[in-house]
Design an enzyme around this catalytic site. Sequence first.
Site, mmCIF file in Angstrom:
data_model
loop_
_atom_site.group_PDB
_atom_site.id
_atom_site.type_symbol
_atom_site.label_atom_id
_atom_site.label_comp_id
_atom_site.label_asym_id
_atom_site.label_seq_id
_atom_site.Cartn_x
_atom_site.Cartn_y
_atom_site.Cartn_z
ATOM 1 N N SER A 153 82.635 16.048 31.447
ATOM 2 C CA SER A 153 83.859 16.303 30.682
ATOM 3 C C SER A 153 84.425 15.015 30.110
ATOM 4 O O SER A 153 84.770 14.093 30.861
ATOM 5 C CB SER A 153 84.910 16.953 31.583
ATOM 6 O OG SER A 153 86.170 16.948 30.920
ATOM 7 N N HIS B 169 81.038 18.476 27.768
ATOM 8 C CA HIS B 169 82.166 19.395 27.957
ATOM 9 C C HIS B 169 83.408 18.823 27.272
ATOM 10 O O HIS B 169 83.849 17.719 27.587
ATOM 11 C CB HIS B 169 82.431 19.587 29.457
ATOM 12 C CG HIS B 169 83.334 20.731 29.772
ATOM 13 N ND1 HIS B 169 82.904 22.042 29.776
ATOM 14 C CD2 HIS B 169 84.655 20.765 30.082
ATOM 15 C CE1 HIS B 169 83.924 22.831 30.098
ATOM 16 N NE2 HIS B 169 84.986 22.077 30.281
ATOM 17 N N ASP C 118 87.233 19.420 26.703
ATOM 18 C CA ASP C 118 88.415 20.147 27.169
ATOM 19 C C ASP C 118 89.515 20.089 26.114
ATOM 20 O O ASP C 118 90.037 19.014 25.801
ATOM 21 C CB ASP C 118 88.940 19.523 28.470
ATOM 22 C CG ASP C 118 88.099 19.919 29.679
ATOM 23 O OD1 ASP C 118 87.881 21.130 29.851
ATOM 24 O OD2 ASP C 118 87.665 19.036 30.429
ATOM 25 N N MET D 267 93.250 21.308 25.194
ATOM 26 C CA MET D 267 94.487 21.828 25.801
ATOM 27 C C MET D 267 95.628 21.755 24.792
ATOM 28 O O MET D 267 95.736 20.785 24.049
ATOM 29 C CB MET D 267 94.857 21.008 27.035
ATOM 30 C CG MET D 267 93.732 20.824 28.024
ATOM 31 S SD MET D 267 94.296 19.868 29.440
ATOM 32 C CE MET D 267 92.737 19.447 30.191
ATOM 33 N N HIS E 84 85.663 23.944 25.709
ATOM 34 C CA HIS E 84 86.467 24.775 26.619
ATOM 35 C C HIS E 84 87.900 24.834 26.086
ATOM 36 O O HIS E 84 88.657 23.877 26.201
ATOM 37 C CB HIS E 84 86.407 24.131 28.020
ATOM 38 C CG HIS E 84 87.209 24.837 29.060
ATOM 39 N ND1 HIS E 84 87.490 24.257 30.280
ATOM 40 C CD2 HIS E 84 87.793 26.065 29.083
ATOM 41 C CE1 HIS E 84 88.216 25.097 31.003
ATOM 42 N NE2 HIS E 84 88.419 26.197 30.291
ATOM 43 N N MET F 127 91.399 25.700 26.408
ATOM 44 C CA MET F 127 92.507 26.065 27.299
ATOM 45 C C MET F 127 93.757 26.169 26.424
ATOM 46 O O MET F 127 94.678 25.357 26.516
ATOM 47 C CB MET F 127 92.667 25.018 28.400
ATOM 48 C CG MET F 127 91.561 25.081 29.429
ATOM 49 S SD MET F 127 91.650 23.726 30.619
ATOM 50 C CE MET F 127 90.608 22.530 29.798
ATOM 51 N N MET G 121 86.702 28.737 36.949
ATOM 52 C CA MET G 121 87.462 27.513 37.237
ATOM 53 C C MET G 121 87.545 27.310 38.743
ATOM 54 O O MET G 121 87.903 28.225 39.485
ATOM 55 C CB MET G 121 88.874 27.605 36.652
ATOM 56 C CG MET G 121 88.939 27.584 35.131
ATOM 57 S SD MET G 121 88.301 26.058 34.367
ATOM 58 C CE MET G 121 89.387 24.801 35.073
ATOM 59 N N GLY H 137 94.025 22.403 33.463
ATOM 60 C CA GLY H 137 95.110 21.614 32.883
ATOM 61 C C GLY H 137 95.052 20.132 33.167
ATOM 62 O O GLY H 137 95.510 19.332 32.382
ATOM 63 N N PHE H 138 94.466 19.750 34.295
ATOM 64 C CA PHE H 138 94.419 18.325 34.648
ATOM 65 C C PHE H 138 93.096 17.981 35.307
ATOM 66 O O PHE H 138 92.548 18.785 36.061
ATOM 67 C CB PHE H 138 95.554 17.963 35.618
ATOM 68 C CG PHE H 138 96.916 18.035 34.996
ATOM 69 C CD1 PHE H 138 97.435 16.962 34.278
ATOM 70 C CD2 PHE H 138 97.673 19.196 35.079
ATOM 71 C CE1 PHE H 138 98.682 17.039 33.676
ATOM 72 C CE2 PHE H 138 98.922 19.282 34.494
ATOM 73 C CZ PHE H 138 99.431 18.194 33.787
ATOM 74 N N GLY I 230 90.634 15.513 37.835
ATOM 75 C CA GLY I 230 90.787 14.837 39.128
ATOM 76 C C GLY I 230 91.282 15.688 40.276
ATOM 77 O O GLY I 230 91.670 15.158 41.316
ATOM 78 N N ASP J 237 83.946 24.419 36.941
ATOM 79 C CA ASP J 237 84.697 23.290 36.381
ATOM 80 C C ASP J 237 85.859 22.946 37.291
ATOM 81 O O ASP J 237 86.749 23.767 37.505
ATOM 82 C CB ASP J 237 85.200 23.691 34.985
ATOM 83 C CG ASP J 237 85.994 22.596 34.286
ATOM 84 O OD1 ASP J 237 86.157 21.503 34.859
ATOM 85 O OD2 ASP J 237 86.461 22.840 33.155
ATOM 86 N N GLY J 238 85.816 21.721 37.840
ATOM 87 C CA GLY J 238 86.924 21.235 38.656
ATOM 88 C C GLY J 238 86.464 20.725 40.005
ATOM 89 O O GLY J 238 85.925 21.480 40.814
ATOM 90 N N GLY K 116 83.704 15.474 35.551
ATOM 91 C CA GLY K 116 84.440 14.486 34.761
ATOM 92 C C GLY K 116 84.481 13.148 35.457
ATOM 93 O O GLY K 116 83.680 12.248 35.188
#
Length: 217
Positions: free
Chosen positions: A10, A33, A35, A37, A66, A68, A137, A142-143, A145, A171-172, A193
């Site tokens: 990401s 990827h 992202d 937003m 992606h 969002m 997900m 949204g964030f 880390g 993802d995440g 990421g």
Amino acid sequence: MNNKVKISPSILASDYANLQSELERISTSDLIHVDVMDGHFVPNISIGAPVTAACKKVCDVPFDVHLMISNPLDYAEDFAKAGADIICFHSECDSDTEETINKILSLGKKAGLAIKPATPIDEVVKYLDKLSMVLVMTVEPGFGGQSFMESTMPKVEAIRKINPDIDIEVDGGINAETIKIAAKAGANVFVAGSAVFKSENPAETIAILRKNAQDAQ
């Protein structure tokens, strides 16, 4: 299950001031990827179609975009023109799901549908015949880390049981350890990421992630 393992770093975790060199550092990945937003669907704002288009000009790896965002139907064409190969949006968005999938397909792109950790899989199952990918997900979107939520794995297992061939992306919080858990559950596309971009050697990290996922499958 013989679904090919794909690593999708990401760029949310990259150095935005040096995007071209950051993309070069992850040239061994299977997907990139992106992202997107809007500050409305999720409480954060990232990049849009112009930056995606600029990145595409200097990168040959397929783009896994992606969205969002609240109204993906209104922006699908912009991202298709910007060079997205897969356009994935959220079942929880305001746009009509089927209409948005059909729009993406009409633009000659692959369609993906994402669900948040609390959303049941029924929201994607009814569209599986039109989708190339489902994104489960493993954090609240949204964030970057955040920590991996293992509680989402039964959803991956259930989708894989229904459709052995579809790409299932997670993802995440994906790293060298959590990727094993997700791969064992049936995921085969992995968004990483921080694990990739914060490492000393991204290419080596991508190789380790790929091997760990393959071994766990």
